[in-house]
Design an enzyme around this catalytic site. Structure first.
Site, PDB file in Angstrom:
ATOM      1  N   ASP A   3       7.656 -34.711 -29.328  1.00  0.00           N
ATOM      2  CA  ASP A   3       7.483 -34.416 -27.949  1.00  0.00           C
ATOM      3  C   ASP A   3       8.612 -33.468 -27.198  1.00  0.00           C
ATOM      4  OD1 ASP A   3       5.463 -36.236 -27.900  1.00  0.00           O
ATOM      5  OD2 ASP A   3       6.743 -37.854 -27.551  1.00  0.00           O
ATOM      6  N   ARG A   4       8.492 -33.162 -26.072  1.00  0.00           N
ATOM      7  CA  ARG A   4       9.379 -32.326 -25.354  1.00  0.00           C
ATOM      8  C   ARG A   4      10.700 -33.045 -25.498  1.00  0.00           C
ATOM      9  NH1 ARG A   4       9.205 -28.637 -20.922  1.00  0.00           N
ATOM     10  NH2 ARG A   4       6.905 -28.829 -20.944  1.00  0.00           N
TER      11      ARG A   4
END
Length: 294
Positions: free
Chosen positions: A134-135
């Site tokens: 994920d970011r």
């Protein structure tokens, strides 16, 4: 162009070369068709028919064609920390916050943009991540350099050959270890959020062990047995210990702008062509360690 070589043994006598290539060299059906169409199947130095019969000592050469143009990605300079690299794969240490791949809504400012700049001298470069982060998650990611390695590495995913371990700082102090086996599904009406759902969910298993406590939080090491979207984040929130700073499943923290306290700390895999064991580790970032200090 990736080239594979092998020599037929006594047990291969009378075997069709197409079965040898698909079985012994583990070339996928799609790759075999593409290679055959471009004259990339050779037997003792000459282009071979797929039904050619082998004799002991025959040399088989497979030349896998380079991929055609992929999606248009804008190369952008930016730091890329590659901690391991060979001719078939690489492992990098991603910072956070940083999105992994481009989307129509975010065509720039991603790890993918940086990698296209980093590998600008590689003809037909394609970003082929094996595990996506994920970011807001930092740490180790593995990616294949060509389609054949990608196919072989994908077979290792969710097996003992491909191990992913994470470090996370979670809310609440506790000790011990456990196994979480809770099915995960996309939340109804949501585009990103996931929930534990016994009826609609897919099986998801996470193993965790507490390492240290402090400041009302616990540092845990986690190992994924399956690989569902947001699996660690959903599972830890479900047992009452959300990831610190997780704005989707817990509470945002000003000390962690744009990210949360989850870090991909260790990857162990088998090199798909040499079969060597590869292990890479990344320490807990200082910003996450400080969350345990009062």
């Amino acid at each position: 162009m990736k080239e594979l070589r092998a020599v037929a043994g006594e047990k291969d006598a009378g075997r069709k070369i197409k079965y040898f290539v698909r079985g012994n060299l583990q070339v996928s059906y799609g790759q075999f068709c593409a290679m055959k169409a471009t004259g990339g199947l050779l037997l003792n130095g000459a282009i071979a028919h797929a039904d050619a019969l082998l004799r002991p000592g025959d040399e088989i050469v497979v030349r896998l064609p380079d991929p055609g143009p992929g999606k248009a990605v804008r190369p952008e300079p930016g730091p890329v920390d590659i901690v391991y690299e060979d001719e078939d794969l690489y492992i990098l240490d991603k910072e956070a916050p940083l999105a992994c791949q481009c989307t129509p809504k975010q065509p720039s400012g991603t790890l993918e943009n940086r990698l296209y700049h980093r590998f600008c001298d590689v003809p037909g470069f394609v970003f082929r991540p094996l595990n996506r982060l994920d970011r807001g998650t930092s740490g180790l990611m593995a990616a294949a350099k060509h389609a054949h390695a990608c196919q072989l590495l994908q077979r290792q995913l969710h097996s003992d050959c491909f191990v992913r371990e994470y470090l996370a700082v979670v809310e609440g102090e506790f000790s011990g270890e456990a196994r979480i086996d809770l099915p995960i599904a996309k939340a109804e009406g949501a585009t990103v959020r996931r929930v534990v759902d016994a009826q609609r969910g897919q099986r998801a298993v996470t193993h965790y062990r507490s390492l240290a406590q402090g400041n009302g939080r616990t540092l845990v090491r986690l190992r994924l047995e399956t690989g569902r979207t947001h699996q660690i984040r959903v599972h830890m929130a479900a047992i009452g210990h959300p990831i610190a700073g997780d704005f989707l499943y817990g509470s945002e923290l000003a000390a962690l702008p744009g990210r949360f306290a989850l870090h991909s700390a260790r990857i162990a895999l088998v090199q798909p062509l040499t079969h060597a064991q590869i292990v890479c580790e990344s320490p807990l970032p200082e910003a996450l360690r400080r969350l345990l200090e009062s």
